[in-house]
Scaffold this active site. Sequence first.
Site, PDB file in Angstrom:
ATOM      1  N   GLN A 229       3.600   7.776   2.209  1.00  0.00           N
ATOM      2  CA  GLN A 229       2.918   6.936   3.180  1.00  0.00           C
ATOM      3  C   GLN A 229       2.903   5.494   2.660  1.00  0.00           C
ATOM      4  O   GLN A 229       2.421   5.236   1.556  1.00  0.00           O
ATOM      5  CB  GLN A 229       1.492   7.439   3.382  1.00  0.00           C
ATOM      6  CG  GLN A 229       1.401   8.878   3.883  1.00  0.00           C
ATOM      7  CD  GLN A 229       1.663   8.974   5.376  1.00  0.00           C
ATOM      8  OE1 GLN A 229       0.772   8.785   6.182  1.00  0.00           O
ATOM      9  NE2 GLN A 229       2.892   9.270   5.742  1.00  0.00           N
TER      10      GLN A 229
ATOM     11  N   TRP B 246      -4.354  -0.067   3.785  1.00  0.00           N
ATOM     12  CA  TRP B 246      -3.831   0.964   4.674  1.00  0.00           C
ATOM     13  C   TRP B 246      -3.630   0.433   6.086  1.00  0.00           C
ATOM     14  O   TRP B 246      -4.430  -0.335   6.604  1.00  0.00           O
ATOM     15  CB  TRP B 246      -4.790   2.151   4.700  1.00  0.00           C
ATOM     16  CG  TRP B 246      -4.305   3.306   5.522  1.00  0.00           C
ATOM     17  CD1 TRP B 246      -3.490   4.329   5.116  1.00  0.00           C
ATOM     18  CD2 TRP B 246      -4.612   3.568   6.897  1.00  0.00           C
ATOM     19  NE1 TRP B 246      -3.273   5.203   6.164  1.00  0.00           N
ATOM     20  CE2 TRP B 246      -3.948   4.753   7.259  1.00  0.00           C
ATOM     21  CE3 TRP B 246      -5.384   2.898   7.853  1.00  0.00           C
ATOM     22  CZ2 TRP B 246      -4.033   5.302   8.540  1.00  0.00           C
ATOM     23  CZ3 TRP B 246      -5.462   3.428   9.133  1.00  0.00           C
ATOM     24  CH2 TRP B 246      -4.801   4.623   9.465  1.00  0.00           C
TER      25      TRP B 246
ATOM     26  N   ASP C  94     -11.400  16.428   3.611  1.00  0.00           N
ATOM     27  CA  ASP C  94     -11.587  15.094   4.153  1.00  0.00           C
ATOM     28  C   ASP C  94     -12.953  14.512   3.799  1.00  0.00           C
ATOM     29  O   ASP C  94     -13.078  13.318   3.525  1.00  0.00           O
ATOM     30  CB  ASP C  94     -11.422  15.164   5.681  1.00  0.00           C
ATOM     31  CG  ASP C  94     -11.566  13.822   6.367  1.00  0.00           C
ATOM     32  OD1 ASP C  94     -11.240  12.807   5.742  1.00  0.00           O
ATOM     33  OD2 ASP C  94     -12.006  13.796   7.529  1.00  0.00           O
TER      34      ASP C  94
ATOM     35  N   ASP D 132      -0.309   9.181   0.560  1.00  0.00           N
ATOM     36  CA  ASP D 132       0.144  10.557   0.341  1.00  0.00           C
ATOM     37  C   ASP D 132       1.637  10.670   0.016  1.00  0.00           C
ATOM     38  O   ASP D 132       2.474  10.034   0.673  1.00  0.00           O
ATOM     39  CB  ASP D 132      -0.095  11.410   1.589  1.00  0.00           C
ATOM     40  CG  ASP D 132      -1.508  11.362   2.099  1.00  0.00           C
ATOM     41  OD1 ASP D 132      -2.317  10.603   1.554  1.00  0.00           O
ATOM     42  OD2 ASP D 132      -1.798  12.087   3.064  1.00  0.00           O
TER      43      ASP D 132
ATOM     44  N   TRP E  67       0.821  -1.212   0.000  1.00  0.00           N
ATOM     45  CA  TRP E  67       0.000   0.000   0.000  1.00  0.00           C
ATOM     46  C   TRP E  67       0.857   1.265   0.000  1.00  0.00           C
ATOM     47  O   TRP E  67       1.872   1.357   0.683  1.00  0.00           O
ATOM     48  CB  TRP E  67      -0.896   0.016   1.235  1.00  0.00           C
ATOM     49  CG  TRP E  67      -1.580   1.331   1.462  1.00  0.00           C
ATOM     50  CD1 TRP E  67      -1.097   2.409   2.148  1.00  0.00           C
ATOM     51  CD2 TRP E  67      -2.871   1.725   0.976  1.00  0.00           C
ATOM     52  NE1 TRP E  67      -2.003   3.456   2.133  1.00  0.00           N
ATOM     53  CE2 TRP E  67      -3.096   3.053   1.424  1.00  0.00           C
ATOM     54  CE3 TRP E  67      -3.850   1.081   0.226  1.00  0.00           C
ATOM     55  CZ2 TRP E  67      -4.276   3.744   1.134  1.00  0.00           C
ATOM     56  CZ3 TRP E  67      -5.021   1.774  -0.056  1.00  0.00           C
ATOM     57  CH2 TRP E  67      -5.224   3.091   0.395  1.00  0.00           C
TER      58      TRP E  67
ATOM     59  N   ARG F  31      -3.514  17.986  11.635  1.00  0.00           N
ATOM     60  CA  ARG F  31      -2.530  17.182  10.914  1.00  0.00           C
ATOM     61  C   ARG F  31      -1.971  17.875   9.666  1.00  0.00           C
ATOM     62  O   ARG F  31      -2.531  18.828   9.154  1.00  0.00           O
ATOM     63  CB  ARG F  31      -3.118  15.831  10.519  1.00  0.00           C
ATOM     64  CG  ARG F  31      -4.405  15.843   9.723  1.00  0.00           C
ATOM     65  CD  ARG F  31      -4.910  14.411   9.535  1.00  0.00           C
ATOM     66  NE  ARG F  31      -6.173  14.310   8.819  1.00  0.00           N
ATOM     67  CZ  ARG F  31      -7.365  14.296   9.410  1.00  0.00           C
ATOM     68  NH1 ARG F  31      -7.452  14.404  10.720  1.00  0.00           N
ATOM     69  NH2 ARG F  31      -8.468  14.180   8.691  1.00  0.00           N
TER      70      ARG F  31
ATOM     71  N   THR G  36       1.536  12.223   7.355  1.00  0.00           N
ATOM     72  CA  THR G  36       2.023  13.150   6.335  1.00  0.00           C
ATOM     73  C   THR G  36       2.826  14.317   6.926  1.00  0.00           C
ATOM     74  O   THR G  36       2.497  14.838   7.992  1.00  0.00           O
ATOM     75  CB  THR G  36       0.831  13.675   5.528  1.00  0.00           C
ATOM     76  OG1 THR G  36       0.311  12.599   4.745  1.00  0.00           O
ATOM     77  CG2 THR G  36       1.226  14.811   4.600  1.00  0.00           C
TER      78      THR G  36
ATOM     79  N   GLU H  42      -7.124  18.819   5.303  1.00  0.00           N
ATOM     80  CA  GLU H  42      -5.876  18.107   5.515  1.00  0.00           C
ATOM     81  C   GLU H  42      -4.951  18.357   4.332  1.00  0.00           C
ATOM     82  O   GLU H  42      -5.351  18.914   3.309  1.00  0.00           O
ATOM     83  CB  GLU H  42      -6.123  16.611   5.744  1.00  0.00           C
ATOM     84  CG  GLU H  42      -6.945  15.902   4.699  1.00  0.00           C
ATOM     85  CD  GLU H  42      -7.208  14.440   5.050  1.00  0.00           C
ATOM     86  OE1 GLU H  42      -6.791  13.990   6.139  1.00  0.00           O
ATOM     87  OE2 GLU H  42      -7.817  13.743   4.230  1.00  0.00           O
TER      88      GLU H  42
END
Length: 642
Positions: free
Chosen positions: A148, A156, A343, A132, A129, A255, A192, A310
């Site tokens: 990521q 994820w 989001d 970002d 996986w 975040r 991130t 985000e």
Amino acid sequence: MDTPYHHLHAPPYYPPLLPEEQPSDAGPPASHRKPLKGFAAILASAIFLLSLVALIINQTQKPLPSQNNIVPTSKPTSFSNPEPRGVAEGVSAKSNSHLLRNIKGSYNWTNAMFTWQRTSFHFQPEKNWMNDPNGPLFYKGWYHLFYQYNPDSAVWGNITWGHAVSTDLIHWLYLPIAMVPDQWYDINGVWTGSATILPDGQIVMLYTGSTDKSVQVQNLAYPADPSDPLLLDWVKYPGNPVLVPPRHIGPKDFRDPTTAWAGPDGKWRITIGSKIGQTGISLVYQTTDFKTYELLDEYLHAVPGTGMWECVDFYPVAINGSVGLDTSATGPGIKHVLKASLDETKVDHYAIGAYNPENDKWTPDNPEEDVGIGLKWDYGRYYASKSFYDPYKKRRIVWGWINETDTESDDLEKGWASVQTIPRTVLYDNKTGANVVQWPVEEIESLRQNSTVFEEVVVEPGSVVPLDIGVATQLDISAEFETELLGSGATEEGYGCSGGAIDRSAMGPFGLLVNAHDSLSELTPIFFRSSNTTNGTNTYFCADETRSSLAPDVFKQVHGSKVPVLQGEKLSMRILVDHSIVESFGQGGRTVITSRIYPTKAIYGAARLFLFNNATGVNVKATLKIWRLNSAFIHPFPLDQI
């Protein structure tokens, strides 16, 4: 080497794209070796049209709340059960259960189909996986991309920072994982972050960590050996976390710190995405050492009704549209782009405006197209973009995450999920003064092999013209279109992208069918549609995924938007086709659409390219130059040889 220019003319009539399947016979393709002579091709449409349109929440703007008088509210549930992966942990959805919950049945994928889906010149890890892009930078001759990454699975979770380097943004070398979740302040994920290169060459990396209590905090890391151009080893600051959520911010609503910029007082600023109720906000902090911070009383910006922000990005652009700018650039001749990844809708929005470095406030040029309610960065399958300034070529480059629209079980079977876009340069559009333009980095042209030119191909209403270029799996397509109105040009209201390529109007749709099977049972139209309205002529640039695959367990929709077309401009598009990824750039990159598709038949040697005109009232004349693209070299770095 180019083949000679030539002229093609479509026969007088072809059945148009229709909403229901019709029997058909495939005619001979247009050859690039000799002029096209009469051929018969009866267009069959694909099977059942699945057109699920993304839900965009358009809410009336309300007065902005102040930072001191709002009690945080719990986040509303955006999706029905089962809840997508990642939402409970405090990040945007990382699975598609909410998109595919009404889909019945599953497709019997083969290993050959899964193998074909893997791209040849887009960056993706060897397996597992990815989401970002993180902390991109240019350092000591190398472009660095962090991302990521789950080293254990194709879904994820267990998020670490993957790492790769390149000298040209196209050919990549995988490096060992840069950071893992091994401290209390990031044990639930190294999320991130962004890189800042200080004037003395030092690198500081700020990133979000999810703590052992699932609280989002900001942490500092830096290279263990600044003399190492590969930046193999990273040290986490012993005093982490350097920032915790302010009193008025929810523990899971804090975040993705940005690259820092320097103010006129010599202090550095960063901004972090958050929300108050349903108002998306961008908090501003000042620092001199990246270890201690002061939260400013005012937000950089806030937009009611947009929800959690985000992956915020904030940077200057030169209004002459010439070169990219360092993140700290200010002064005359400069505007600032503010981008937020929403989001709740999983869409990247941006706006252009004015930044006041004295009070650290940003104001949009056009409040009606503010962040989250106006322009999208990319109108397709695209999210969590991150930009950086490239001092080597004086340009701003943006990365974006292309996520999957199939099922998790399919991703687990194929062993990987997600792709990064081709890096794009970003410039202010000094012709419109209202948007940026994005364009693939020039290095992609190093992959070009032989090219084929088609000049002034006439495509009549209801026509489909095969383009004889052979296998159409890895392409760089440049196309211009001119239209000849056959009727009175009466006013037409209500046409756009949403009806897809089967929705016929006088002046559209017309364009290209990419990753199309000879039978036209699978195809992905990339097209323009113009219409004369009471307010003038509108032109839309669109991508229709609804017939891209016969598989039922894939989310397919129509993407697109209006695109500015100025007086005297021809309609133009550039398309990068890389197996299951199609990146489309309308009018020089004013409108961009990324498509993630899963053909079952139009793969390998069966993938073809067609021109089409499904308008009822215009002839279309198309001129194209099409390059085959080589594969990029993307492999592990030979660390044992250094």
